[in-house]
Design an enzyme around this catalytic site. Structure first.
Site, PDB file in Angstrom:
ATOM      1  N   GLY A 101       0.821  -1.207   0.000  1.00  9.32           N
ATOM      2  CA  GLY A 101       0.000   0.000   0.000  1.00  9.32           C
ATOM      3  C   GLY A 101       0.848   1.246   0.000  1.00  9.32           C
ATOM      4  N   MET A 103       3.903   3.639  -1.617  1.00  7.06           N
ATOM      5  CA  MET A 103       4.128   3.988  -3.009  1.00  7.06           C
ATOM      6  C   MET A 103       5.073   3.013  -3.708  1.00  7.06           C
ATOM      7  SD  MET A 103       5.613   7.324  -4.797  1.00  7.06           S
ATOM      8  CE  MET A 103       7.169   6.506  -5.044  1.00  7.06           C
ATOM      9  N   ARG A 579     -14.853 -27.457  35.532  1.00  9.56           N
ATOM     10  CA  ARG A 579     -16.187 -26.894  35.755  1.00  9.56           C
ATOM     11  C   ARG A 579     -17.119 -28.024  36.141  1.00  9.56           C
ATOM     12  NH1 ARG A 579     -14.250 -24.895  30.960  1.00  9.56           N
ATOM     13  NH2 ARG A 579     -14.022 -22.618  30.808  1.00  9.56           N
ATOM     14  N   GLY A 782     -10.147 -15.564  37.145  1.00 10.59           N
ATOM     15  CA  GLY A 782     -11.134 -15.894  36.107  1.00 10.59           C
ATOM     16  C   GLY A 782     -11.221 -14.687  35.206  1.00 10.59           C
ATOM     17  N   THR A 783     -10.327 -14.639  34.227  1.00 14.30           N
ATOM     18  CA  THR A 783     -10.173 -13.379  33.481  1.00 14.30           C
ATOM     19  C   THR A 783     -11.322 -13.101  32.525  1.00 14.30           C
ATOM     20  OG1 THR A 783      -8.703 -14.598  32.031  1.00 14.30           O
ATOM     21  CG2 THR A 783      -7.682 -13.177  33.677  1.00 14.30           C
ATOM     22  N   ASN A 784     -12.133 -14.120  32.193  1.00 17.04           N
ATOM     23  CA  ASN A 784     -13.303 -13.819  31.363  1.00 17.04           C
ATOM     24  C   ASN A 784     -14.278 -12.951  32.144  1.00 17.04           C
ATOM     25  OD1 ASN A 784     -12.340 -15.288  29.250  1.00 17.04           O
ATOM     26  ND2 ASN A 784     -13.511 -17.121  29.743  1.00 17.04           N
ATOM     27  N   ASP A 785     -14.668 -13.449  33.317  1.00 19.02           N
ATOM     28  CA  ASP A 785     -15.602 -12.662  34.114  1.00 19.02           C
ATOM     29  C   ASP A 785     -14.959 -11.364  34.588  1.00 19.02           C
ATOM     30  OD1 ASP A 785     -18.320 -13.519  34.507  1.00 19.02           O
ATOM     31  OD2 ASP A 785     -17.464 -15.414  35.187  1.00 19.02           O
ATOM     32  N   CYS A 848      -7.267 -19.067  35.068  1.00 22.66           N
ATOM     33  CA  CYS A 848      -7.969 -20.160  34.406  1.00 22.66           C
ATOM     34  C   CYS A 848      -8.902 -19.669  33.306  1.00 22.66           C
ATOM     35  CB  CYS A 848      -8.724 -21.005  35.418  1.00 22.66           C
ATOM     36  SG  CYS A 848      -9.987 -20.087  36.306  1.00 22.66           S
ATOM     37  N   TYR A 868       1.023 -20.267  37.578  1.00 20.36           N
ATOM     38  CA  TYR A 868       0.644 -21.085  36.422  1.00 20.36           C
ATOM     39  C   TYR A 868      -0.460 -20.424  35.614  1.00 20.36           C
ATOM     40  CZ  TYR A 868      -3.545 -22.492  39.005  1.00 20.36           C
ATOM     41  OH  TYR A 868      -4.738 -22.478  39.685  1.00 20.36           O
TER      42      TYR A 868
HETATM   43 MG    MG Z   1     -16.397 -16.925  35.910  1.00 25.18          MG
END
Ligand code: MG
Ligand code: ADP
Ligand code: MG
Length: 890
Positions: A101, A103, A579, A782-785, A848, A868
């Protein structure tokens, strides 16, 4: 002190890429290595930055350019554009990162109506001089003056047709002189000005055009996609011309020091006789494989292969090269550490170790978890499989890797319906929107004709781990007709089979055979490291080295014995997240309903007692597979109503029964009451996690008892089970204390020891980690939540609805669910780590969430000092590799 804006090649080095751009820095490096580089100089990125800021080149630039041009002229014994014996130069862009992209290069600057004659005389070749001039007009007209390139192409075609030929080589000096005449008219017509005859003006205009191209649309788009900072600017390389178009003893070529697709050592490249610049890659004539250069020009070939060795020894890596031969004299025009496929990256890194050029640490630095992940997807076989008859329809961007085969469908509803009856489908859309979500989930893969790597289709597909090719612009998608038309006219109708390659972006007609990844087969143990499988060997070796270096443990997330076993085979040193919710689904729903409907202590105890043996069995299987390794079991997390019938369905069922006079089952009405009672507007932040455990007496106790009894039984068999109890969604130490007390009593009663810890996924828990740690033996982030709650995003809603917009607006460069947001969520993690450890120095810390398997995030978790990471089994090797790389400290 004023800045120095111009550097002769001999003044630079490869460490100066910020200032000289990648091309300039490497030209400087190999000039100083003594390789044959036509002399030249570099105008710095700082000059470009000043130009972009002020709209004019810095005032000091002209004099500096004059000075360097003079030196160049003296070295070459010619003057730029001189009518008798002109020096010609190329003006070439070159940013720090190579960028499509930008010249295009302009060659042959310095030619004009007078110097073209001088050039012809000096070279003793009229055809060559007119060919060079027509190229200048064409390139300069198109890239500097902005004239539509088609106009020049059409004229060239016309000239060839008039001559009855298809090869540019058949045009003689007179033909080319005539073409030059027309090209000049085109320039005059299109720009309202004659083609600039002043050589220095040509050079300066070309320089400014290179600067301007930094902000061209394609360049900006590319930068955004690749997350290249917008303020770097580009350098400009001015390089004296050498000529590959000086007849049969001249030519131009490209080469790799080893095969960039397989990594195999050898001579790879293409050569085109009597040609200039990009001819070799433009496909105007058939090129020779580089090995055949040996027959054409043995001396140059020998010199080139020797240079390749020099380059590899110097850069200690695979290099790619652009070169030109002028009447038997070899010139190097560019080199850089070459791009390569994921497989080649692993192979080449270990080859260089074996060749003694780098050590294993350096080899590990040169491969990435993302590359390893790519090699773990199933793929279509290589195209040189010898009975291969696949038909390529077109190409888009490989937006989410993997290989998908299925019948083409053109809307979400059809995708869902066909998939429900057991057919594999590929969802084809122009672009996707949140309305297509159900179809995307149902499809094997997704193909769009519009949009880039941050389009809705791409983002959502990556989030789902689903194969996706997007932006296949040459495929015409007609949603009304339900057809897809390829450039060659092939029409694909709904129901016709397509195969899409989410890595390369290629779309095939019909079914292409999918091969399982040999790398996965190797991890699975179904594929012993064959002597001749150098890819698997290279990966095994680098992973082993990563394991020897890494400080971070890597665990797997697994909810059943089978996944646990796979995680272990893939190198996990435990389960970081088991879980328990799936253990309540299927046939067992009935038992959960009993629990919810139970009235009074006795009914409740009876309902729990019915669940206990089933839970125990689940845990026994997992603990057995993970014998000797920790297994972190998370107590029930999701809202209870997820296990109950749907509110609307149940209401309708009962209403219908009432209306038709059928007696309503009392259990059904009780259930409806319960479902209503438990219904929540925001279940994600409602009655779930530890809150459930506190509201339903005995629920967590039953789970802990099942776990303890499972462990006890295995211990009696002589095994070494290592259960850990993890409490989800804690926000306050008081919540944890209550649960902990109950758990401790049960563990003591059964006679089993287990760590009791908590997830850190509510921001308040992170902020009060110092006190939460008093009741916890470990934290697991719990890095998603934690991401959902820090941003206030409900992942399922936002990813499909407005994330694309956010990515387009640059609010974040990558979804915070894919790669941990260091500034915000990461800060919470850091606080919790520091404060938790201050309370309890031996506090065990892990993560986790799926971020545990994301290469970028793994480095953060290493830096922040976790013990960990834990991720899905397939990501375990990726996390191992990245944890090793993180330990190398860069
Ligand atoms: Mg959770
Ligand atoms: P790109 O960044 O697209 O690779 P380059 O600046 O490398 O562009 O130029 C493209 C091609 O033009 C080179 O590979 C080379 O073949 C030709 N070229 C550039 N400069 C010169 C030169 N001074 N003499 C001869 N050929 C040149
Ligand atoms: Mg180049």
């Amino acid at each position: 002190m004023s800045l120095k804006y111009v550097y002769a090649f001999a003044e630079g080095s490869r460490d100066m890429k910020d200032l000289l751009g990648g091309k300039g820095a490497n030209l400087a490096e190999i000039t100083n290595l003594g390789l044959p580089v036509p002399p030249g100089f570099v105008i710095t990125t700082q000059a470009c930055q000043a130009y972009l800021a002020d709209g004019v080149v810095p005032p000091e630039l002209a004099a500096e350019v004059t000075e360097h041009l003079l030196a160049l002229e003296q070295a070459m014994g010619k003057r730029l554009g001189d009518a008798e014996d002109p020096l010609l130069v190329s003006v070439r862009s070159g940013a720090k990162f190579s960028m499509p992209g930008m010249m295009d290069t302009v060659l042959n600057i310095g030619l004009n109506d007078a110097s073209v004659l001088g050039l012809a005389r000096q070279a003793g070749d009229d055809r060559f001089a007119w060919d060079s001039y027509r190229r200048l007009l064409q390139m300069f007209g198109k890239t500097v003056l902005g004239v539509d390139g088609e106009l020049f192409e059409a004229e060239l075609d016309r000239a060839k047709k008039a001559k009855g030929t298809r090869s540019d080589l058949d045009l003689d000096a007179a033909d080319l002189q005539a073409v030059v005449g027309v090209f000049r008219q085109i320039v005059q017509q299109e720009t309202g000005r004659p083609f600039p005859q002043d050589p220095r003006e040509q050079m300066d205009l070309a320089t400014a055009a290179v600067f301007d191209s930094w902000n061209g649309e394609r360049a900006r788009l590319y930068r955004r996609q690749e997350r290249i900072p917008a303020d770097l600017g580009t350098a400009v390389n001015v390089c004296s011309m050498v000529f590959g178009n000086l007849g049969p003893t001249s030519g131009t070529g490209v080469a790799f020091t080893r095969d960039p697709s397989s990594g195999a050592p050898g001579v790879y490249g293409d050569y085109l006789v009597n040609a200039q610049g990009e001819d070799v890659v433009a496909g105007i004539r058939n090129t020779l494989p580089l090995a055949e250069l040996e027959q054409v020009d043995a001396a140059s070939y020998a010199q080139l292969t020797q240079i390749m060795t020099t380059l590899e020894n110097h850069f200690r890596d695979l290099c790619d090269i652009e070169f030109t031969i002028e009447r038997g004299h070899l010139w190097m025009l560019q080199t850089r550490v070459g791009k390569r496929t994921a497989g080649a990256a692993f192979r080449i890194a270990t080859q260089f170790v074996d060749e003694g050029l780098i050590d294993l640490d350096e080899a590990l630095r040169r491969v990435t978890g993302a590359q390893l992940a790519r090699l773990m997807f199933p793929a279509f076989g290589s195209t040189d499989d010898h009975d291969d008859t696949r038909v390529e329809l077109g190409r888009g961007m490989g937006a989410s890797p993997g290989a998908a085969v299925g019948k083409a469908v053109f809307d979400s509803h059809t995708a869902v319906t066909w998939a429900a009856r057991g057919e594999d489908v590929v969802l084809v859309r122009r672009e996707t929107t949140p309305d297509d979500l159900a179809g995307m989930i149902a499809a094997q893969g997704i193909l769009t004709s519009r949009g880039g790597k941050t389009s809705h289709a791409a983002v959502v597909a990556r989030g789902m781990g689903k194969t996706c090719v997007c932006g296949a612009e040459d495929l015409d998608v007609d949603l009304e007709e339900r057809t897809l038309t390829a450039p060659d006219g092939t029409v694909v109708r709904e129901g016709d089979v397509l195969s899409i390659d989410g890595t390369s972006g290629v779309v095939y007609l019909g079914e292409v055979a999918v091969h399982p990844s040999p790398v996965v087969e190797f991890f699975e143990g179904s594929h012993p490291v064959a002597e001749d499988d150098d890819l698997v060997q290279a990966i095994a070796r680098l992973l082993q080295h990563a394991d020897s270096l890494r400080r971070l443990g890597v665990r797997g997330n697994a909810d059943n014995a089978q996944d646990a076993a796979r995680a272990r085979r893939f190198g996990a040193s435990g389960i970081g997240l088991c879980r328990t919710e799936h253990m309540f689904l299927g046939d067992r729903r009935q038992l959960v309903e009993d629990l919810v409907l139970a009235e009074g202590h006795d009914e409740q105890q009876a309902a729990l007692a019915a669940l206990l043996p089933l839970q125990r069995e689940d845990f026994t299987g997992i603990l057995r597979e993970m014998d000797g390794l920790p297994v972190t079991v998370r107590l029930l997390d999701p809202p209870l109503h997820e296990f109950l019938p749907d509110l609307t369905e149940l209401s309708v069922e009962i209403a219908v029964a009432e209306a038709t006079g059928v007696a309503v089952d009392p259990r059904q009405s009780a259930l409806l009451d319960a479902v209503r009672r438990l219904h929540e507007s925001n279940p994600m932040i409602g009655l779930r996690g530890v809150r459930l455990g506190l509201v339903i007496p005995g629920l967590f106790g039953m789970q802990v008892r099942a776990l303890a009894e499972a462990a006890l039984a295995l211990r009696q068999e002589g095994l070494d089970p290592r259960p850990e109890v993890m409490v989800p969604l804690v926000g306050a130490v008081q919540e944890l204390e209550v649960v902990r007390e109950e758990c401790t009593a049960i563990l003591a009663e059964v006679g089993v020891a287990a760590l009791i810890g908590t997830m850190i996924e509510v921001p308040r828990a992170a902020l009060t980690a110092a006190s939460v740690a008093e009741a916890a033996d470990f934290f697991s982030f719990g890095t998603n939540d934690l991401t959902q709650m820090s941003w206030g995003f409900s992942r399922d809603d936002v990813e499909a609805s407005f994330f694309t917009r956010y990515l387009d607006l640059g609010i974040f460069g990558v979804s915070p669910f894919e790669s941990l947001d260091r500034e915000g969520v990461g800060r919470l993690v850091r606080i919790a780590v520091e404060e938790g450890r201050r309370t309890k120095p031996g506090l065990h810390l892990g993560v986790c969430g799926e971020h545990g398997g994301d290469p970028e995030s793994v480095h953060f978790f290493h830096d922040v000092g976790l013990d960990y990471v834990s991720c899905s089994p397939f990501r375990v090797p990726v996390a191992r590799l990245e944890a090793g790389r993180a330990a190398l400290g860069d």
